[in-house]
Design a protein around this motif. Structure first.
Motif, short mmCIF file in Angstrom:
data_model
loop_
_atom_site.label_atom_id
_atom_site.label_comp_id
_atom_site.label_asym_id
_atom_site.label_seq_id
_atom_site.Cartn_x
_atom_site.Cartn_y
_atom_site.Cartn_z
N LYS A 220 0.82 -1.20 0.00
CA LYS A 220 0.00 0.00 0.00
C LYS A 220 0.86 1.26 0.00
N ARG A 221 1.96 1.23 0.73
CA ARG A 221 2.86 2.38 0.71
C ARG A 221 3.45 2.58 -0.68
N ALA A 222 3.83 1.50 -1.32
CA ALA A 222 4.41 1.60 -2.67
C ALA A 222 3.40 2.19 -3.64
N GLU A 223 2.14 1.73 -3.57
CA GLU A 223 1.09 2.26 -4.45
C GLU A 223 0.85 3.74 -4.18
N PHE A 224 0.85 4.12 -2.92
CA PHE A 224 0.59 5.52 -2.55
C PHE A 224 1.70 6.43 -3.05
N VAL A 225 2.95 6.04 -2.82
CA VAL A 225 4.08 6.87 -3.23
C VAL A 225 4.15 6.97 -4.76
N GLU A 226 3.80 5.89 -5.43
CA GLU A 226 3.79 5.91 -6.90
C GLU A 226 2.79 6.94 -7.42
N MET A 227 1.66 7.09 -6.75
CA MET A 227 0.69 8.12 -7.14
C MET A 227 1.16 9.51 -6.71
N LEU A 228 1.75 9.58 -5.51
CA LEU A 228 2.14 10.86 -4.93
C LEU A 228 3.24 11.56 -5.71
N ALA A 229 4.25 10.81 -6.12
CA ALA A 229 5.47 11.40 -6.68
C ALA A 229 5.23 12.34 -7.87
N PRO A 230 4.52 11.92 -8.91
CA PRO A 230 4.33 12.83 -10.06
C PRO A 230 3.45 14.03 -9.73
N ILE A 231 2.47 13.85 -8.85
CA ILE A 231 1.59 14.98 -8.49
C ILE A 231 2.37 16.01 -7.68
N ALA A 232 3.16 15.52 -6.71
CA ALA A 232 3.98 16.44 -5.91
C ALA A 232 4.98 17.19 -6.78
N ALA A 233 5.56 16.51 -7.76
CA ALA A 233 6.52 17.15 -8.66
C ALA A 233 5.85 18.26 -9.47
N GLU A 234 4.63 17.97 -9.94
CA GLU A 234 3.89 18.97 -10.75
C GLU A 234 3.52 20.18 -9.90
N ILE A 235 3.04 19.96 -8.69
CA ILE A 235 2.65 21.06 -7.81
C ILE A 235 3.86 21.89 -7.42
N HIS A 236 4.95 21.22 -7.12
CA HIS A 236 6.18 21.92 -6.73
C HIS A 236 6.68 22.80 -7.87
N ALA A 237 6.60 22.29 -9.09
CA ALA A 237 7.01 23.08 -10.26
C ALA A 237 6.11 24.30 -10.42
N TYR A 238 4.81 24.13 -10.14
CA TYR A 238 3.85 25.24 -10.23
C TYR A 238 4.17 26.31 -9.19
N ILE A 239 4.39 25.90 -7.95
CA ILE A 239 4.64 26.86 -6.87
C ILE A 239 5.96 27.60 -7.08
N THR A 240 6.98 26.93 -7.62
CA THR A 240 8.30 27.54 -7.80
C THR A 240 8.50 28.11 -9.19
N ASP A 241 7.43 28.15 -10.00
CA ASP A 241 7.54 28.62 -11.39
C ASP A 241 8.58 27.82 -12.19
N GLY A 242 8.67 26.54 -11.89
CA GLY A 242 9.57 25.67 -12.63
C GLY A 242 11.04 25.83 -12.26
N ALA A 243 11.32 26.58 -11.20
CA ALA A 243 12.72 26.83 -10.82
C ALA A 243 13.37 25.64 -10.11
N GLU A 244 12.53 24.75 -9.55
CA GLU A 244 13.07 23.59 -8.81
C GLU A 244 12.34 22.33 -9.22
N LYS A 245 13.04 21.21 -9.09
CA LYS A 245 12.46 19.90 -9.40
C LYS A 245 12.44 19.05 -8.13
N LEU A 246 11.25 18.57 -7.78
CA LEU A 246 11.08 17.74 -6.59
C LEU A 246 10.89 16.29 -7.00
N GLU A 247 11.61 15.40 -6.33
CA GLU A 247 11.47 13.95 -6.57
C GLU A 247 11.21 13.25 -5.24
N VAL A 248 10.18 12.42 -5.21
CA VAL A 248 9.85 11.63 -4.02
C VAL A 248 9.82 10.16 -4.42
#
Length: 361
Positions: A193-221
């Motif tokens: 369940k943790r693996a499934e959750f993180v697999e969903m979380l990672a791309p969404i968090a990366a997209e939101i982080h890029a939005y908040i930072t105007d693409g200046a930073e890349k987040l990977e989880v």
């Protein structure tokens, strides 16, 4: 999902108050130490059965009182829900739609909630315990069998660790496989369940982080340890791993492998955020992960959770405040701050003033 009404009686610094919330942005504002965070805490407690601020429930009772009572009426896709809790020094009594419930698992999943405060920076900065706690609270709300598996896993793990301290080594070696068979059955559920959750979380968090930072930073989880296979395969693999390390665990006196030791890798621009991120980077990364959690709730449950933001705006610069306000449109948000005007940005807002444990709507 939205909370329509919250009642507080002898909870923290509240004597007897009732709060009505609107559908969109609700701003609890007032000076520091007036009770804004206490209100946010009560919401999350009724959603999860736990406090984000303390581990001992008697701390929630107003000074000089015997018990605290909190209740909320919420509305979701399946209709109206009422949940209440009476907290005493010896325990608590929780009711769902008037019916008493005894298991914490039955509290979860009735009112979905995501909580974020400056203390959530621990998600990035502190040890693995905080990141496992984040996963456990979030997944447990969405998947009750996960919470049940986690509870049973922890009980068996405690018994296994007690056994490892026994000086009768013959007894230890003979008994460990019995505990491990049960331990690994629940460990497999947790790991998957943790693996499934993180697999969903990672791309969404990366997209939101890029939005908040105007693409200046890349987040990977990503998970520090990657588990592959189905439940049966994982259970067998974990059993083999534990069996191969009996001598090590006996020497240490505790179980040194399993989901209770897992961690997340959080990387910003290729650098380990846990050790090298600045305060601003840490804050933005933690916020991105929590907002990604919101989107996962929507995806899996079909409705947005109640988003509780405790004193978050003061920690963000103006552009990021505006981006956060834009990003949270379309869901009920309960936000605490000292000055309501600083967070409006043209949005229709339900303002609630808090003054010395009193609500002035």
């Amino acid at each position: 999902m939205r909370i329509k009404n919250l009642k507080l009686k002898n909870f923290r610094n509240y004597e007897n108050e009732s709060i009505s919330f609107g559908e969109g942005l609700n701003v609890l504002f007032g000076k520091n130490a007036q009770g804004k965070t206490n209100c946010a805490e009560a919401v999350f407690y009724l959603c999860t059965g736990t406090s984000p601020r303390c581990r001992r429930e008697k701390q929630l009772i107003r000074h000089g009182c015997d018990c605290a009572e909190i209740s909320a009426v919420a509305e979701g896709v399946y209709g109206e829900i009422e949940i209440s809790a009476k907290i005493t020094e010896s325990g608590r009594e929780v009711k769902l739609n008037g019916n008493k419930i005894t298991r914490n698992a039955d509290i979860l999943g009735n009112i979905y909630s995501v909580f974020f405060s400056p203390h959530e920076l621990r998600l990035i900065q502190d040890g693995p315990d905080e990141r496992r706690r984040f996963l456990n609270v979030s997944i447990s709300q969405l998947f009750r069998p996960y919470y049940v598996a986690l509870s049973r896993y922890n009980k068996i793990l405690e018994q296994r660790n007690n056994l490892l301290k026994n000086r009768d080594l013959q007894l230890v070696y003979e008994t460990l496989p019995v505990w491990d068979e049960q331990l690994c059955k629940y460990a497999a559920v947790i790991a998957l369940k943790r693996a499934e959750f993180v697999e969903m979380l990672a791309p969404i968090a990366a997209e939101i982080h890029a939005y908040i930072t105007d693409g200046a930073e890349k987040l990977e989880v990503s998970p520090e340890k990657k588990y592959k296979g189905d439940e049966k395969q994982l259970s067998e693999r974990l059993f083999s791993e534990l069996s191969a390390n009996y001598d090590r665990d006996i020497r240490l006196g505790f179980t040194a492998s399993g989901p209770h030791r897992d961690d997340l890798d959080i990387v910003i621009d290729g650098t380990d955020a846990k050790n090298f991120a600045s305060q601003g980077q840490t804050r933005t990364a933690a916020l991105s992960i929590k907002l990604a959690e919101v989107e996962i709730f929507k995806k899996l449950s079909g409705e947005y959770p109640v988003l509780v933001l405790d004193d978050v705006m003061s920690e963000l610069d103006l552009p990021r405040r505006k981006k956060l306000a834009t990003r949270t449109q379309g869901l009920q948000t309960i936000l605490t701050c000292t000055h309501a005007e600083r967070v409006l940005y043209g949005r229709e807002t339900h303002k609630i003033k808090v003054e010395n444990g009193k609500i002035k709507q």
